[in-house]
Design an enzyme around this catalytic site. Structure first.
Site, short mmCIF file in Angstrom:
data_model
loop_
_atom_site.label_atom_id
_atom_site.label_comp_id
_atom_site.label_asym_id
_atom_site.label_seq_id
_atom_site.Cartn_x
_atom_site.Cartn_y
_atom_site.Cartn_z
N ASN A 1 0.88 -1.17 0.00
CA ASN A 1 0.00 0.00 0.00
C ASN A 1 0.91 1.22 0.00
OD1 ASN A 1 -1.37 2.34 0.97
ND2 ASN A 1 -3.08 1.06 1.64
N GLU B 1 -3.86 1.96 -2.95
CA GLU B 1 -3.97 3.39 -2.62
C GLU B 1 -3.05 4.25 -3.49
OE1 GLU B 1 -4.42 3.83 2.01
OE2 GLU B 1 -5.53 5.39 0.96
N TYR C 1 -7.86 -3.78 -2.62
CA TYR C 1 -7.80 -2.77 -1.55
C TYR C 1 -9.19 -2.75 -0.89
CZ TYR C 1 -7.57 1.76 0.76
OH TYR C 1 -7.63 2.76 1.69
N ASP D 1 -4.09 -4.95 0.42
CA ASP D 1 -4.41 -4.38 1.73
C ASP D 1 -5.84 -4.79 2.03
OD1 ASP D 1 -4.99 -2.95 3.97
OD2 ASP D 1 -4.58 -0.97 3.10
N ASN E 1 -7.11 -4.74 5.00
CA ASN E 1 -7.55 -3.89 6.12
C ASN E 1 -8.10 -4.68 7.31
OD1 ASN E 1 -7.02 -1.04 6.10
ND2 ASN E 1 -8.16 -0.91 4.19
N ASP F 1 2.65 4.34 5.28
CA ASP F 1 2.47 3.72 6.60
C ASP F 1 2.43 2.19 6.53
OD1 ASP F 1 0.08 4.17 5.26
OD2 ASP F 1 -1.04 4.83 7.02
N HIS F 2 2.51 1.64 5.32
CA HIS F 2 2.55 0.18 5.13
C HIS F 2 3.93 -0.26 4.64
CE1 HIS F 2 -1.92 -0.64 5.06
NE2 HIS F 2 -1.92 0.67 4.90
#
Length: 262
Positions: free
Chosen positions: A9, A36, A107, A150, A152, A252-253
């Site tokens: 991501n 993303e 995603y 991702d 989530n 952040d991934h």
DNA sequence: ATGGTGGAAGCTCCA
């Protein structure tokens, strides 16, 4: 021919073009699945990727949000893109390699803050998205396929820094974990990362909101590599590239990788 | 109970 695959991501492929190039140069995966991208397809900076040996790309995009892309050293043909819940979001693309292996890049919606569909529409949309994925795999059982992205959701107790403290936090609630398990079972998907690394804490995401993400280490494993049982045995050498989270101007991934001897 | 950070778009939404 074995091939290495990575999922990451990137949280804006245009802002982090240089990071993608750095990663491709350092690790040289045959295939990189991005989520993303936050960019229309025509604005993805694909020339630089092509110059590094990744001339093939399939992607879905939209302005500002979501977006998925697959960069590849080898030819890849788009074989599908599912909206799943009619939100008009670019959250899935699928491609087929010349050896017949199909790669799904997902995603999954993050789901908002409150884990209650009565007060938070996004949480309901997340659960419905997973249900639609499940139904699609029930309708057509995947074969010789890999699913990454991702998702989530951090399904296992050792996929989060504190199982107890995250039980009511979106990404680790029992209802989300149950939905993810149904999706996984519907396709017969094997969790390749956990087949390779069955024990211990494993994270792929650390919040930007922590002043020192590395020391605090309050991570979650939100990014996954799955494969159908007919090819899961060919997978090995799974890794999560934690150090990439520490590069300057990071996503952040962290990227998650696996190699398939196929 | 709250706010913490970051990206994109553009005076706010999303993660």
């Amino acid at each position: 021919m074995p091939f290495t695959l990575a999922t990451w991501n990137i949280n804006s492929v245009r802002l982090r073009e240089a990071l993608v190039l750095r990663f491709l140069e350092a690790e040289g995966p045959d295939i990189l699945c991005l989520q993303e991208c936050k960019s229309p397809v025509e604005k993805i900076p694909r020339e630089g990727f092509a110059a590094l040996g990744y001339p093939h790309m399939i992607a879905r995009g939209q302005k500002g949000y979501n977006g998925v892309a697959i960069l590849s050293k080898r030819p890849i043909a788009e074989v599908g893109a599912n909206d799943h819940v009619d939100l008009g979001h670019a959250r899935h693309i699928a491609g087929r390699l010349e050896n017949g292996v199909v790669i799904h890049n997902y995603y999954v919606p993050a789901g908002g803050d409150k884990p209650d569909r009565e007060v938070n529409v996004k949480f309901g949309q997340k659960l419905d998205y997973l249900t639609a994925m499940r139904d699609a795999f029930h309708a057509e059982r995947p074969e010789r396929a890999i699913l990454v992205g991702d998702l989530n959701i951090a399904p296992r107790e050792d996929d989060v820094w504190s199982h107890k403290q995250l039980l009511k936090v979106v990404s680790h609630t029992p209802v989300e974990v149950a939905h993810l398990a149904e999706t996984q079972e519907a396709g017969g998907w094997v969790d390749v990362t956990r087949a390779d690394i069955p024990e211990g804490q494993l994270y792929s995401w650390w919040s930007y909101r922590s002043p020192d993400w590395d020391a605090a280490d309050k991570g979650r494993r939100l990014d996954h590599v799955w494969a159908t049982p007919d090819i899961a045995g060919a997978a090995h050498s799974s890794r999560i590239l934690r150090e990439v989270r520490g590069w300057e101007g990071p996503s952040d991934h962290a990227p998650v990788m696996a190699t398939f001897d196929l």
